[in-house]
Design a protein around this motif. Structure first.
Motif, short mmCIF file in Angstrom:
data_model
loop_
_atom_site.label_atom_id
_atom_site.label_comp_id
_atom_site.label_asym_id
_atom_site.label_seq_id
_atom_site.Cartn_x
_atom_site.Cartn_y
_atom_site.Cartn_z
N ARG A 36 12.66 -14.75 8.16
CA ARG A 36 12.70 -15.37 9.26
C ARG A 36 12.61 -14.41 10.54
O ARG A 36 11.99 -14.69 11.60
CB ARG A 36 13.78 -16.42 9.65
CG ARG A 36 13.60 -17.35 10.95
CD ARG A 36 14.83 -18.11 10.97
NE ARG A 36 15.32 -18.94 9.80
CZ ARG A 36 16.39 -19.76 10.05
NH1 ARG A 36 16.99 -19.94 11.16
NH2 ARG A 36 16.71 -20.35 9.10
N GLU A 37 13.41 -13.25 10.33
CA GLU A 37 13.65 -12.42 11.30
C GLU A 37 12.30 -11.77 12.03
O GLU A 37 12.07 -11.66 13.05
CB GLU A 37 14.47 -11.15 10.79
CG GLU A 37 15.79 -11.18 11.72
CD GLU A 37 16.70 -10.08 11.13
OE1 GLU A 37 16.30 -8.78 11.22
OE2 GLU A 37 17.75 -10.38 10.74
N ALA A 44 8.67 -13.90 19.47
CA ALA A 44 9.27 -13.38 20.76
C ALA A 44 7.85 -12.35 21.54
O ALA A 44 7.82 -12.58 22.81
CB ALA A 44 10.39 -12.75 20.41
N ALA A 45 7.60 -11.75 20.70
CA ALA A 45 6.33 -10.63 21.38
C ALA A 45 5.49 -11.28 21.87
O ALA A 45 4.79 -11.01 23.16
CB ALA A 45 5.95 -9.51 20.24
N ARG A 46 4.92 -12.23 21.25
CA ARG A 46 3.65 -13.14 21.69
C ARG A 46 4.22 -13.81 23.03
O ARG A 46 3.44 -13.66 24.02
CB ARG A 46 2.93 -14.01 20.79
CG ARG A 46 2.67 -13.46 19.45
CD ARG A 46 1.16 -13.23 19.40
NE ARG A 46 0.56 -12.42 18.52
CZ ARG A 46 -0.17 -12.92 17.46
NH1 ARG A 46 -0.46 -14.11 17.45
NH2 ARG A 46 -0.57 -12.30 16.52
N ARG A 49 4.34 -11.53 25.92
CA ARG A 49 2.91 -11.03 26.35
C ARG A 49 2.39 -12.13 27.18
O ARG A 49 1.68 -11.83 28.32
CB ARG A 49 2.20 -10.82 25.29
CG ARG A 49 0.65 -9.99 25.76
CD ARG A 49 0.17 -9.68 24.63
NE ARG A 49 -0.44 -10.82 23.62
CZ ARG A 49 -0.72 -10.75 22.26
NH1 ARG A 49 -0.68 -9.49 21.73
NH2 ARG A 49 -0.93 -11.76 21.53
N GLY A 50 2.40 -13.09 27.00
CA GLY A 50 1.87 -14.51 27.64
C GLY A 50 2.73 -14.59 29.12
O GLY A 50 2.19 -14.79 30.13
N THR A 51 3.93 -14.48 28.91
CA THR A 51 4.98 -14.45 30.01
C THR A 51 4.36 -13.25 31.17
O THR A 51 4.58 -13.59 32.33
CB THR A 51 6.27 -14.35 29.64
OG1 THR A 51 6.48 -15.36 28.88
CG2 THR A 51 7.16 -14.55 30.97
#
Length: 128
Positions: A36-37, A44-46, A49-51
């Motif tokens: 899961r990690e 979180a990285a995606r 990036r969108g944020t």
């Protein structure tokens, strides 16, 4: 009829499943958590990036004649926000100087926030 078969299977294999769950259950749970990690890091990285893109567009909206340009440095994507022709910020935030980020960037690739917003226009049904 299906309930009868299910009950027979539960009586036949229940004790075996119970002992195996006691023996291997902690190992299975540990493996699931380890798997899961990396997936959580990827999500979180995606999301980040969108944020960063959304923050850059909002920042460009708030400055005079704001434009944005996506540049890459060290394999990482950055959005540089310009006010008129001067860089005023980066998203995500970095301590890399603007000169290094914009070294090989093409100024013709800058875009206004309105041009980069993703909007979907659905066709309307006739008669409505």
């Amino acid at each position: 009829m299906a309930a009868t078969n299910l009950a027979k299977l539960a009586l036949k294999y229940g004790p075996i499943v119970y002992t195996l769950a006691q023996k291997y259950g902690p190992q299975v749970a540990e493996q699931l958590l380890k798997q899961r990690e990396p997936a959580q890091r990827l999500v979180a990285a995606r999301r980040e990036r969108g944020t960063a893109r959304k923050q850059a567009l909002a920042h460009a909206d708030s400055v005079v004649e704001g434009t944005v340009q996506q540049v890459f440095h060290g394999g990482q994507a950055y959005w540089v926000v310009f006010s008129r022709n001067e860089p005023v910020g980066t998203h995500p935030h970095t301590n890399i100087p603007f000169d290094a980020l914009l070294l090989n960037a093409d100024p013709a690739r800058r875009a206004r926030p309105e041009e980069l917003r993703r909007t979907v226009h659905l066709p309307r049904r006739p008669g409505r």
